[in-house]
Design an enzyme around this catalytic site. Sequence first.
Site, PDB file in Angstrom:
ATOM      1  N   ALA A 116       0.569  -1.021  -0.371  1.00 23.37           N
ATOM      2  CA  ALA A 116      -0.388   0.038   0.718  1.00 23.37           C
ATOM      3  C   ALA A 116       0.746   1.240  -0.129  1.00 23.37           C
ATOM      4  O   ALA A 116       2.127   1.424   0.705  1.00 23.37           O
ATOM      5  CB  ALA A 116      -0.860  -0.114   0.554  1.00 23.37           C
ATOM      6  N   LYS A 120       4.374   1.547  -6.101  1.00 22.85           N
ATOM      7  CA  LYS A 120       5.140  -0.038  -6.063  1.00 22.85           C
ATOM      8  C   LYS A 120       4.601  -0.954  -6.417  1.00 22.85           C
ATOM      9  O   LYS A 120       5.270  -1.412  -7.925  1.00 22.85           O
ATOM     10  CB  LYS A 120       6.303  -0.004  -5.206  1.00 22.85           C
ATOM     11  N   GLU A 138      -0.710  -6.402   1.917  1.00 28.20           N
ATOM     12  CA  GLU A 138      -0.773  -4.883   3.200  1.00 28.20           C
ATOM     13  C   GLU A 138      -1.635  -5.766   4.122  1.00 28.20           C
ATOM     14  O   GLU A 138      -2.941  -6.020   4.226  1.00 28.20           O
ATOM     15  CB  GLU A 138      -1.506  -4.070   1.919  1.00 28.20           C
ATOM     16  N   ARG A 143      -5.647   0.345   4.590  1.00 30.42           N
ATOM     17  CA  ARG A 143      -4.744   0.699   3.349  1.00 30.42           C
ATOM     18  C   ARG A 143      -4.055  -1.084   2.187  1.00 30.42           C
ATOM     19  O   ARG A 143      -4.487  -0.700   1.338  1.00 30.42           O
ATOM     20  CB  ARG A 143      -2.731   0.489   4.484  1.00 30.42           C
ATOM     21  N   ASP A 183       9.889  -2.884   0.854  1.00 31.47           N
ATOM     22  CA  ASP A 183       8.991  -1.340   1.075  1.00 31.47           C
ATOM     23  C   ASP A 183       8.822  -0.997   2.568  1.00 31.47           C
ATOM     24  O   ASP A 183       7.513  -1.402   2.737  1.00 31.47           O
ATOM     25  CB  ASP A 183       8.355  -0.393  -0.013  1.00 31.47           C
ATOM     26  N   CYS A 236      12.424   4.750   3.119  1.00 33.51           N
ATOM     27  CA  CYS A 236      12.130   6.691   2.706  1.00 33.51           C
ATOM     28  C   CYS A 236      11.997   7.085   4.286  1.00 33.51           C
ATOM     29  O   CYS A 236      11.869   7.731   4.855  1.00 33.51           O
ATOM     30  CB  CYS A 236      11.021   7.286   2.800  1.00 33.51           C
TER      31      CYS A 236
END
Length: 474
Positions: A116, A120, A138, A143, A183, A236
């Site tokens: 989510a 990507k 997810e 989400r 991710d 991130c």
Amino acid sequence: MLPEPFLDRMKGMLGEEYGEFLKSFEEESFQALRMNPLKHGEGAQEPETALTGELYFHLTPVSWERHGYYYEKEDYPGKHPLHEAGAYYIQEPSAMAPVGLLGIKPGQRVLDLCGAPGGKSTQIASRLRGEGLLICNEIHPARAKILSENIERMGVRNACVTNEAPEHLAVIFPNYFDAVLVDAPCSGEGMFRKNQETLGEWSQENVGFCAERQDKILDCAARMLRPGGRLVYSTCTFAPLENEGSVSRFLTRHPEFTIMPIKKEVYVQKGSGHGVETERLRGRPEWIENPVLGLEGTLRLWPHLIRGEGHFAAALRKAGDIEDWVHFDSLNGVEKGIPEKELGEWKEFQGDFLKKNLSGKFLRFGDNLYLAPKDMPGLKGLRVLRPGLHLGTLKKKRFEPSHALALALSPVEAVYVWNLHARDAEVKAYLRGETFGAFGPKGWYLICVDGWSIGWGKLSEGIMKNHYPKGLRK
């Protein structure tokens, strides 16, 4: 206000570059979108050809994503009808980097483990080109629903959306995937400039909690990757504990993996005002305890060096060498399709309103009919939101096509097409759910905007009945 412990750590990490790093927080974030090559317009034209050739927006390329483009402040692509048509996905430019490291080839099996909201996942789908299998997962139900909606909007046909814990998926899919993207949920430091809400959630304790959670997720990903497969890990955040630290701890636990050095040249943006040397984009072993060899081959994207937010990525290869065509079965085997005798209403619709037959494996859940990839794994015991392309609803003596099917079709695949123009008021009226006058043969029409499919209409007695979903109307 940036947290003091965060600033102290960044000053120690960056040294002379610290001032330049702080200054980047006073600048505006860069906005970008990624064209959807799965979406074909009139004459099977791809979005790049049309959208960069006409003055919809002011676009300049993102150097590390072949379908990525920056847009300007005066552009509002999120409010344009082509956004609803799935012609592009609005995505932070640095977030486009990890998928390119997966080395995806059409026909592969790929897992996006923490998928989510779908940026990507849809990027992976664009590289699979409708071939092979994408499982996007997810763990959080709300989400996962957003992820499923974005898979639909982008017209992805070969994706299965699941709402599962990584530990459960690892039991079902040992050695199953050619490539896995993690991710990972993280402390979000790289998004401080773009999303200030993350500042209120930050703490040193949370950084440690995220690192522990990342370890568990990576262990699950390792079990699901086939020998010789590729695992890409990204975050991130700037926190070394969650970046080089997570990679080092993972490789200590899993010596069968090695770091694949990332070529940094593509991230050097000459002429952009950001003079970046590739050496300044590498991971730094000295920032963590007990570093493993090869961390200089990982990638750090810094907001003061590139046109994007903070991001980290590492590409890892699992030992072993198996032919590309050899695959392991999932614990549930392969999903069985429904018999031909249950497809009567669908076949009648397909014969009347589509120019060619859609091939694959048909699945039925209640009255809903799906088209799944031919190698769809068994779904028993899995929480599945979308087991392939939702074709529509089987009703008594008729078939009603889904919005997902409309978005997955190009105009050349439909018998009847009605084209609206993006700058005309008719488009806004259609998106509000209004009917409009039209003349032609009775039946289902693929409604398009400037040649890109956006939904269904059903023509009868000079009125085009609107079948744009009520939940999406504006």
